[in-house]
Design an enzyme around this catalytic site. Structure first.
Site, PDB file in Angstrom:
ATOM      1  CG  ASN A 169     -16.903   8.858   5.064  1.00 14.73           C
ATOM      2  OD1 ASN A 169     -17.215   7.736   5.396  1.00 14.73           O
ATOM      3  ND2 ASN A 169     -16.122   9.526   5.641  1.00 14.73           N
ATOM      4  CD  GLU A 170     -16.741   8.933   9.445  1.00 14.47           C
ATOM      5  OE1 GLU A 170     -15.886   9.902   9.617  1.00 14.47           O
ATOM      6  OE2 GLU A 170     -16.394   7.825  10.022  1.00 14.47           O
ATOM      7  CG  ASN A 171     -19.852  15.088   4.819  1.00  9.19           C
ATOM      8  OD1 ASN A 171     -18.800  14.886   5.500  1.00  9.19           O
ATOM      9  ND2 ASN A 171     -20.022  15.146   3.787  1.00  9.19           N
ATOM     10  CB  SER A 214     -21.862   5.822   5.054  1.00  6.57           C
ATOM     11  OG  SER A 214     -21.637   4.526   6.004  1.00  6.57           O
TER      12      SER A 214
END
Length: 826
Positions: free
Chosen positions: A421-423, A468
């Site tokens: 997530n968002e890395n 994502s």
């Protein structure tokens, strides 16, 4: 094969760190599975961390070491017998000892551990201890050894394989739990056990269901074994000479599993039995569903789509992001999960995204999603941080991924493995993040190499995405035209009308904050007076600039009330409107936009957050907005080529035909213009209709509304924001009548009523209303059903203006001027 749970007689003791004086040399009864906070609460030694400012008062627990201990009776291993001690989940950094000897060490909450106790188990009493080191101390040491890496929050949650949000998030508490959070048992066998069962479920071109069962044995005796695999009424058998085997069972004309709203969810019993000389010595039982799933990422004229295709049919993903449903994970029962998944289905959702800052969910969660047809997008547990790719972290990442892929592979609801997530945007887009690395690894190798290779090896039946948001190639990860997108400019800095700035291919995160229901809020926060800036309230508002954003988000649409209870209601209403605005925009662009996953469905504690359902399981107004906006059929007015256009969305297998009746009328109900438009929307598609000029040219935009209706589906379009509308201050009358199971509230509009809400929990803590955010034109009626186990002494309390209200009162100068009547009790 015998399995014996070891859940009785446990004690908990603080054994290191800043232990308070009243806990020194003191142990308390412990629940296993469980956690340290729950045990200390049960013993009356700490207050509930969810109440008021107690979370901060318990920060000393972050650096304390804990010891769980028990004594159990057992027999020493017989000749040729294998005995293992199994921990399905330890939170997190542990030393495990049996009868004074060290069995091993653990450092990963996301996996299980097995210890051979054949040399240490004895006849009679056996002493088992698990000493848990401070997870924070371990993470700080690991970070010192592997190198500092940026993360979104202060504690080094990225240096330890533990639920990241245990260290606090912008909606969750910083408690850093410790404990034995999954079952503990003793396993004994003198033949062999099934050490791995991995069913890969596919559908052949001729419609036959195929189950390829890959299995592995752990032998105690070198002998011949047979495995018997049964799927429904079909069986396959194989003699096993080695330690691995592969058995295929075909199910002709298999009934297909579909997402909810697209078909049924038939499940087939799968049994894998291990036989020795015809005698069953071990067995594994699962349920499987036959379906195919891919993600369409073939470039088109708009960019790169991201569309789920189930059984060959493209599916618009209507859903939400999922976080752990309680910060104390062992309080999340199957029954609680069932209520939550049912609420998701009740809001017309077909997908939940298990977010990467939490956990791989329990088997119960996926079982329930299988049964209800809720697709599951599964993140690997990496979120909002850079992660070292060196040992020992890398080995733990690989071990947990392998274990959980095998554990979850049989669930038809699981439709995607997602790397993080968002890395990815953290590396490319977040200011200063990339430069802070100074050449250190950051997790890219996990997302683009290690994890996809493991998925391809163990579960080639499902798609994998690196992260994502994600866009292919060298494109920015959050590019609206390619792949998945997260929209946080709205909420952080922009008004919610800016959702229309982009037409994403798949919106995997977007949302807006609002407080929990009034009863939940006042149960847990007791400030006097209670205000948006009172101390305990602020302890539960974890978002940076959270309150400022709430007020900023209100300002273009509604007044910012000075009365706290009215502020609470206004911010809840604005949250609901904002998210519904985004959903209707996204759905109107199907099939270009192929999904909308709201942040977030649920809460893990009583927070001012983005959730639709609060931590006490009460639906907020947002929940009802989701129910409306995700409905199978939707009418919405959207800008197209600079003009308001009516868009009909048909997420149904049947053609939607007929006529749309459109009127422009004033708030008093006088029809000023009308049109009948043909309606012809094929299954799973959208259609747009231009609106005649006389419908779009109000004589008085402050006092008129456009209403479009097709059968029971309708939409309202106003020509100004609420701040500029001349609402009638007394727009409705209402009465209440007792009915079986609760009360019926009947409302009649004397003038236009916008977003009528009935906050029934203010009257009875268990009360739930069937609908909210109902808009009525003059002369229309609506009937609310309130279910509650309480017999109200004054049913008219459901008509109080702080219970039954609408948006009109925020701008018309009154909140208690609506005339209400009451029907006699029956």
């Amino acid at each position: 094969m015998t399995r014996s749970n070891l859940h009785d007689g446990w004690r908990l003791r603080a054994v290191g760190g800043p232990v308070p004086a009243d806990l020194v040399d003191r142990d308390v009864p412990a629940q296993v599975p469980g956690s340290n906070h729950l045990d200390l609460m049960a013993a009356g030694l700490i207050p509930d961390p969810c109440a008021d400012g107690n979370e901060a008062a318990l920060s000393w627990m972050h650096r304390v070491d804990w010891r769980y201990s028990t004594t159990f009776r057992a027999e020493a291993p017989r000749a040729g017998e294998r005995v293992e001690l199994v921990f399905e989940g330890i939170d997190t950094v542990a030393t495990v000892e049996l009868n004074g000897g060290v069995l091993g060490h653990t450092a990963n909450m996301h996996r299980g551990y097995r210890f051979d106790v054949g040399g240490s188990l004895r006849d009679g009493d056996n002493d088992l201890t698990v000493t848990l080191r401070s997870a924070l101390a371990h993470a700080e040491q690991a970070e010192a050894e592997l190198g500092w890496r940026k993360r979104a929050y202060p504690h080094p949650y990225n240096a330890i394989r533990k639920m990241a949000c245990s260290f606090g998030w912008d909606w969750g508490p910083d408690l850093q739990t410790a404990g034995l959070w999954k079952p503990v048992r003793l396993e004994r066998w003198d033949t062999a056990r099934l050490s791995q069962v991995r069913p890969l479920v596919t559908v052949d071109p001729d419609g036959a269901g195929r189950v390829d069962v890959h299995l592995a044995l752990d032998r105690a005796a070198d002998r011949d074994y047979t495995v018997l695999v049964t799927v429904g009424d079909r069986t396959g058998a194989l003699a096993i000479t080695g330690d691995t085997a592969h058995v295929t069972v075909l199910v002709p004309d298999a009934r297909l599993w579909w997402p909810v709203g697209h078909g049924d969810q038939p499940l087939y019993d799968l049994t894998v039995a291990l036989l020795a000389d015809g005698r069953q010595v071990d067995a594994v039982r699962r349920r499987v569903g036959f379906r195919t799933v891919t993600v369409d990422t073939e470039p088109d004229e708009h960019g790169t789509p991201f569309a789920f295709v189930v059984n060959g049919e493209r599916v618009f993903a209507k859903g939400a992001n999922w976080i752990p449903d309680d910060h104390f994970l062992t309080r999340v029962t199957r029954e609680r999960l069932a209520r939550r998944v049912d609420q998701a289905v009740g809001a017309n959702m077909n997908m939940l995204r298990v977010w990467g800052g939490g956990i791989y969910e329990t088997d119960d969660f996926y079982d329930l999603c299988d049964e209800r047809g809720v697709m599951v997008w599964q993140d690997f547990p990496f979120a909002c941080a850079f992660y070292a790719e060196e040992e020992p972290l890398r080995g733990e990442v690989e071990a947990e991924a392998r274990e959980n892929i095998v554990r979850l592979v049989d669930h038809p609801s699981l439709v995607l493995w997602n790397g993080n997530n968002e890395n990815l945007p953290a590396y490319t887009d977040w200011e200063g993040w990339k430069d802070s690395l100074e050449g250190r690894s950051w997790g890219n190798g996990y997302y683009h190499d290690l994890l996809p290779k493991i998925v391809e090896e163990l579960d080639p039946t499902r798609p994998y995405a690196p992260g994502s948001p994600y866009s292919p190639g060298d494109l920015p990860p959050n590019d609206a035209h390619h792949g998945t997108r997260h929209d946080w400019d709205v909420w952080n800095s922009l008004d919610y009308t800016h959702y229309r700035d982009h037409v994403p291919r798949f919106s995997a995160e977007f949302g807006f904050q609002g407080p929990p229901t009034w009863t939940t809020l006042t149960r847990w926060i007791h400030d006097e007076p209670l205000t948006p800036t009172s101390p305990a309230f602020l302890r539960h508002q974890k978002a940076v600039n959270g309150n400022a954003n709430l007020d900023r988000g209100l300002t273009p649409h509604l007044p910012v009330p000075t009365d706290f209870e009215q502020w609470h209601r206004a911010t809840q209403l604005n949250q609901a409107r904002a998210v519904a605005f985004g959903i209707e925009h996204y759905r109107s662009w199907w099939p270009r936009t192929a999904g909308a996953l709201v942040w977030q469905l649920n809460d893990c504690w009583p927070a001012i957050s983005w959730a639709a359902i609060d931590s006490d399981e009460r639906p907020k107004p947002l929940y009802y907005a989701l129910k409306h906006a995700f409905a199978p059929r939707l009418l919405t007015v959207q800008p197209r080529d600079g003009s308001p256009t009516l868009v009909a969305v048909n997420d149904h297998d049947e053609h939607w035909t007929g006529a749309v009746h459109v009127t422009r009328q004033d708030f008093a109900g006088e029809v000023l213009a009308t049109a009948v438009l043909p309606l012809d929307v094929p299954p799973r598609s959208t259609a747009s209709s231009d609106l005649p000029d006389d419908l779009l040219e109000p004589a008085d935009p402050r006092r008129e509304v456009l209403v479009a209706t097709a059968g029971g589906i309708r939409t309202h379009h106003l020509f100004r924001e609420d701040l500029d509308l001349d609402y009638h201050p007394e727009p409705f009358t209402a009465d209440v009548t007792p009915v079986t199971g609760g009360y019926r509230v009947d409302v009649r509009a004397g003038s236009y009523v916008r977003d009528l809400t009935l906050l029934a929990d203010k009257v009875a803590a268990d009360a739930v209303v069937d609908d909210m955010l109902v808009s009525l034109t003059a002369g229309e009626t609506h009937h609310f059903l309130v279910l509650t186990s309480e017999k109200l002494r004054e049913p008219t309390s459901l008509l109080h203006p702080r219970v039954l209200g609408c948006a009109n009162t925020f701008t018309s100068g009154g909140s208690s001027t609506t005339r209400r009547t009451n029907s006699p009790d029956r």
